[in-house]
Design an enzyme around this catalytic site. Structure first.
Site, PDB file in Angstrom:
ATOM      1  N   GLU A 153       0.818  -1.219   0.000  1.00 40.89           N
ATOM      2  CA  GLU A 153       0.000   0.000   0.000  1.00 40.89           C
ATOM      3  C   GLU A 153       0.850   1.266   0.000  1.00 40.89           C
ATOM      4  O   GLU A 153       0.439   2.297  -0.514  1.00 40.89           O
ATOM      5  CB  GLU A 153      -0.958   0.029   1.195  1.00 40.89           C
ATOM      6  CG  GLU A 153      -2.089  -0.986   1.118  1.00 40.89           C
ATOM      7  CD  GLU A 153      -1.683  -2.357   1.664  1.00 40.89           C
ATOM      8  OE1 GLU A 153      -0.493  -2.549   2.003  1.00 40.89           O
ATOM      9  OE2 GLU A 153      -2.570  -3.234   1.748  1.00 40.89           O
TER      10      GLU A 153
ATOM     11  N   LYS B 232     -17.543  -1.272   6.100  1.00 47.38           N
ATOM     12  CA  LYS B 232     -18.016  -2.269   5.147  1.00 47.38           C
ATOM     13  C   LYS B 232     -19.542  -2.275   5.030  1.00 47.38           C
ATOM     14  O   LYS B 232     -20.093  -2.488   3.946  1.00 47.38           O
ATOM     15  CB  LYS B 232     -17.507  -3.647   5.569  1.00 47.38           C
ATOM     16  CG  LYS B 232     -17.594  -4.675   4.463  1.00 47.38           C
ATOM     17  CD  LYS B 232     -16.847  -5.950   4.838  1.00 47.38           C
ATOM     18  CE  LYS B 232     -16.905  -6.943   3.677  1.00 47.38           C
ATOM     19  NZ  LYS B 232     -16.140  -8.163   3.996  1.00 47.38           N
TER      20      LYS B 232
END
Ligand SMILES: Cc1ncc(C[n+]2csc(CCOP(=O)(O)OP(=O)(O)O)c2C)c(N)n1
Lengths: 604, 221
Positions: free
Chosen positions: A91, A203
């Protein structure tokens, strides 16, 4: 196709047929719009789709990231989008690639990561973009809202962790508004003083149902930017310029970000004012121009440092007067009245007191100044003095054939072998300084480096981002140090998979050289943990990744090997074994007087 | 030792006569004038949303501004909160605080209050009450209200300007103070003047940063 609405996205063009199928099932209102344009995409049904729609609406074409549990709904929505996603190996690389993409393209770069470790791996890249005011949007997955605060699996307080290193961040709490949150983050990243923004996406919010289309990108009401500077101060500054005898323009990164390079060039040439850049400002003014004194600061040229120390009027544009530029405040341009142009009011008088504070967009304010200055300053003697300094402190170096390869020679050789619009990225250390000093930059957005944060490992992922943003016929060259390259070289796997035509020149001294240089100068040569004699053979490592590997040990190998590496269609790595003892000069020791730069080790 | 570049060495180069002080202001080296810290009250109107207090306090800690007290509470508009910060900094530092606060996206407006602004703080002071008569005489002197008493202790609530509270704490000291809890200063501008208004936020930012008003000298309330 000319009757199509302006908002055509690449997705629409290719999926026209699919759209028509969807159309028949779509509600009346949608059908009406479609009848006109045939381009309206299917309505969003989830938070994740709204996120992707927001990116599409903003014109995003590329994104960089790594998958993971909490970000999966967003990736699922990306599957149907024409946004090209580059899967990175780490990342941190995604953040640097997005950062470089933003620098080269001028539009915010996008990076994605999952919650917890994915998000924390972005932090260095966010901090880097924040220090350099690079436009960038990070989208991070988060555990479902009901688990937030419970130390759930892969949970991190991402907005908490990233607050100090982002321009703004948001925890998204509602599927209906999550798309608009992303639109706003995009707008904020690019508007005013650019910077990285982040949206944290639980989420359940991305998985949640919604039919709300995201709002168009716009900044919140509380965020307003002043474009034009106060006319009275402009007039006073213009008068100061007209009456100065030793004027200097100092162009910072803000000149490039504010697309003010052209206006600054015209102003400098019209009034024959010598020009210095900061490190982020490299490329704002052509370094082969007579008026250019190149970069000032710790490893700036002697002539730039002499000029900045002795000027009577300093026109600083889009610079924040970092300590690497100023050296000790006491002795920084001590006789100069400062005209400071910046879009961020907080930069005015933060480090150096501004006598003429001009808040506004760099291009606009330079145009205001252009209109206000009637007479050029009387500075013939000063220009002659600057030319004298240019010859006194020329950046010429010795490169005897029978001695180890000097890094400056390699930088110049690569510069000569490539076009003017070639993009250079770097790691951090001595090699970065040689890449500043011995490459002649003439165009904005061709110098991509980590200035404010000084992040080793920036070079390769930045080259990936730059390559994707660059024109096809533009070369991308990365100068890296052996230590810096080792930090993020897993990105080679990405470059190979995407067949990215980049050339990495590792200036290999088997030291973390900049540290060794300081140890020699300030720690009696005690090389504590700076000796990297365990370096891998980078050419072979490149080959193991599937890239082309080359090695240079001597002067006579330089030209041919560079030629071969540049003509290889795909990523290539040249392991350049340079003189391990080579050091960077001139040097102003930290906090020192710019005019007292050292030219040799014993002057430190 | 590696060779370096050519050119006249540092001792052969001219140096300018001028100097700047630590705040980057050009000074006459003969009469060095540094800015002394002064105490002042800064009021910020902010969006009443989660995280805004940590944005503000985080800003203070990472920029190392010397913060004396910070209070926060809702306003008449339920979407807005007011943060009142008392700081002690030299003038250029105070300017920076205001500008940095304005940069935070949820911050609507920021203002430094005049020294004559109404400033109040609340303190709870718990003292030993062996001599109730004398304790209550001191309490009267400072308009303190008794909020709790027990055979051994008495707890007073006192509101007022910081100096008054400090004076009260000093005087109560003679009985033996067990515990103190203070809220920190909250403040409003006097009269019809608005403390930190939502309107013209940018305009004021621009004019303030643009207008190079001479810095005030140290001035403690
Ligand atoms: C992530 C990170 N860690 C540590 C440093 C401190 N640092 C600055 S320069 C440098 C040496 C860099 O060595 P190398 O990449 O080999 O480049 P060279 O100086 O040899 O050209 C180090 C360790 C840094 N800038 N970034």
């Amino acid at each position: 196709m000319s009757e199509r609405a302006a908002k055509v996205t690449p997705a629409d063009e290719e999926e026209q047929d699919d759209d028509q199928i969807t159309d028949s099932a779509a509600p009346d209102a949608a059908q009406e719009i479609d009848a006109e344009s045939e381009t309206t995409p299917a309505p969003v049904t989830s938070g994740a789709e709204a996120v992707v729609r927001a990116l599409e609406n903003a014109g995003v074409e590329h994104a960089f990231g790594v998958q993971g549990g909490a970000i999966m709904p967003v990736y699922d929505a990306l599957y149907d989008s024409d946004i090209y996603h580059v899967t990175m190996a780490h990342e941190q690389g995604a953040a640097h690639a997005a950062d470089a993409y933003g620098i080269v393209s001028g539009k915010p770069g996008i990076c994605l990561a999952t919650s917890g470790p994915g998000a924390t791996n972005l932090v260095t890249g966010l901090a880097d973009a924040d220090m350099d005011s690079d436009p960038m949007v990070a989208l991070t997955g988060q555990v479902p809202t009901e688990l937030v605060g419970n130390d759930a699996f892969q949970e991190t307080d991402t907005t908490g962790v990233t607050t100090p290193v982002t321009k703004d961040n948001t925890f998204s709490s509602d599927s209906d508004t999550v798309g608009s949150d992303v639109s706003e983050a995009f707008a904020l990243a690019g508007e005013g003083r650019p910077g990285p923004t982040l949206v944290d996406l639980p989420k359940d919010v991305t998985n949640g149902e919604t039919d709300r289309e995201p709002d168009a990108p716009s900044v919140p009401e509380t965020y307003e930017v002043q474009e034009r500077a106060d006319e009275e101060i402009v007039a006073a500054a213009a008068e100061r310029i007209e009456n100065s005898n030793k004027p200097v323009m100092l162009l910072g990164g803000g000149v490039i970000k504010g697309e003010a390079s052209e206006a600054c060039r015209e102003f400098a040439v019209e009034h024959e004012i010598p020009v210095i850049t900061t490190m982020p400002g490299i490329g704002a003014f052509p370094e082969d121009h007579e008026l250019s004194l190149e970069m000032a600061g710790m490893h700036g040229t002697g002539y730039a440092n002499m000029a900045i120390t002795h000027c009577d009027t300093l026109i600083g544009i889009g610079t924040r007067f970092d300590d690497r530029l100023t050296g000790g405040i006491e002795t920084f341009a001590p006789d100069a009245e400062l005209i400071h142009v910046d879009i961020d009011p907080a930069e005015i008088s933060k480090n150096i007191h501004a006598d003429y504070p001009l808040i506004g967009d760099a291009a606009t304010v330079v145009e205001q100044l252009t209109a206000a200055v009637d007479e050029s300053p009387e500075a013939t003697k000063w220009r002659a003095q600057c030319q004298q300094w240019k010859s006194d402190y020329s950046m010429a170096y010795d490169a005897p054939e029978d001695e180890p390869l000097q890094p400056e020679f390699v930088v110049e050789a690569l510069d000569e072998a490539t076009d003017d619009d070639t993009i250079v990225t770097t790691g951090v250390g001595q090699h970065q300084m040689w890449a500043c000093q011995y490459w002649t930059y003439t165009e904005p957005r061709t110098w991509v480096s980590s200035h404010g944060l000084g992040t080793m490992g920036y070079g390769l992922p930045a080259a990936i981002g730059a390559r994707i943003a660059a024109d096809d016929d533009q070369d991308v060259v990365c100068f890296d140090g052996d230590g810096s390259f080792l930090m993020t070289l897993q990105g080679l796997s990405v470059a190979v998979r995407e067949n990215l035509d980049i050339t990495v020149a590792v200036l290999n001294n088997e030291y973390i050289g900049m540290v060794r240089q300081w140890q020699d100068a300030f720690f009696e040569g005690r090389h504590s943990a700076s000796d990297y004699h365990w370096m891998p053979e980078f050419d072979k490592l490149a080959e193991a990744f599937g890239a082309a590997g080359f090695r240079i040990d001597d002067y006579d190998e330089v030209a041919d090997t560079i030629e071969e590496a540049l003509s290889y269609d795909g990523p290539s790595v040249i392991d350049v074994h340079i003189d391990p003892e080579a050091n960077v000069f001139p040097m102003v020791p930290s906090g020192g007087d710019n005019g007292q730069f050292a030219l040799t080790e014993d002057q430190l | 030792m590696k060779r370096g570049l050519e050119g006249p060495p540092p001792e052969d180069r001219p140096t300018p006569a001028g100097r700047r002080n630590k705040q980057g202001i050009r000074i006459d080296p003969e009469v060095e004038a540094t800015h002394e810290p002064r105490r002042t009250v800064i009021s910020a109107l902010v969006a009443h949303e989660p995280g805004v207090l940590s944005d503000v306090s985080g800003l203070f800690s990472r920029r190392q501004f010397n913060i004396e007290s910070l209070t926060v509470g809702p306003t008449k508009d339920e979407d807005r909160a007011r943060i009142t910060v008392v700081v002690e900094e030299p003038d250029p530092g105070i300017d920076q605080i205001k500008k940095q606060l304005r940069k935070l996206v949820p911050v609507i407006s920021v203002r430094e209050l005049e020294p004559d602004a109404m400033q109040r703080e609340l303190a709870l002071i718990k003292v030993d009450a062996e001599d109730p008569a004398q304790v209550s005489a001191v309490a009267d002197m400072y308009d303190a209200t008794t909020v709790d008493s027990s055979p051994e202790t008495a707890t007073f609530e006192i509101t007022g300007a910081r100096q008054k509270i400090e004076a009260a704490i000093d005087t109560f000291g003679q009985f033996g103070i067990r515990e103190i809890s203070r809220t920190g200063t909250t403040a409003l501008a006097r009269g019809t003047e608005e403390t930190a208004a939502a309107v013209n936020a940018t305009e004021s930012t621009a004019t303030e940063a643009n207008h190079d008003k001479p810095y005030q000298t140290a001035n403690d309330d």
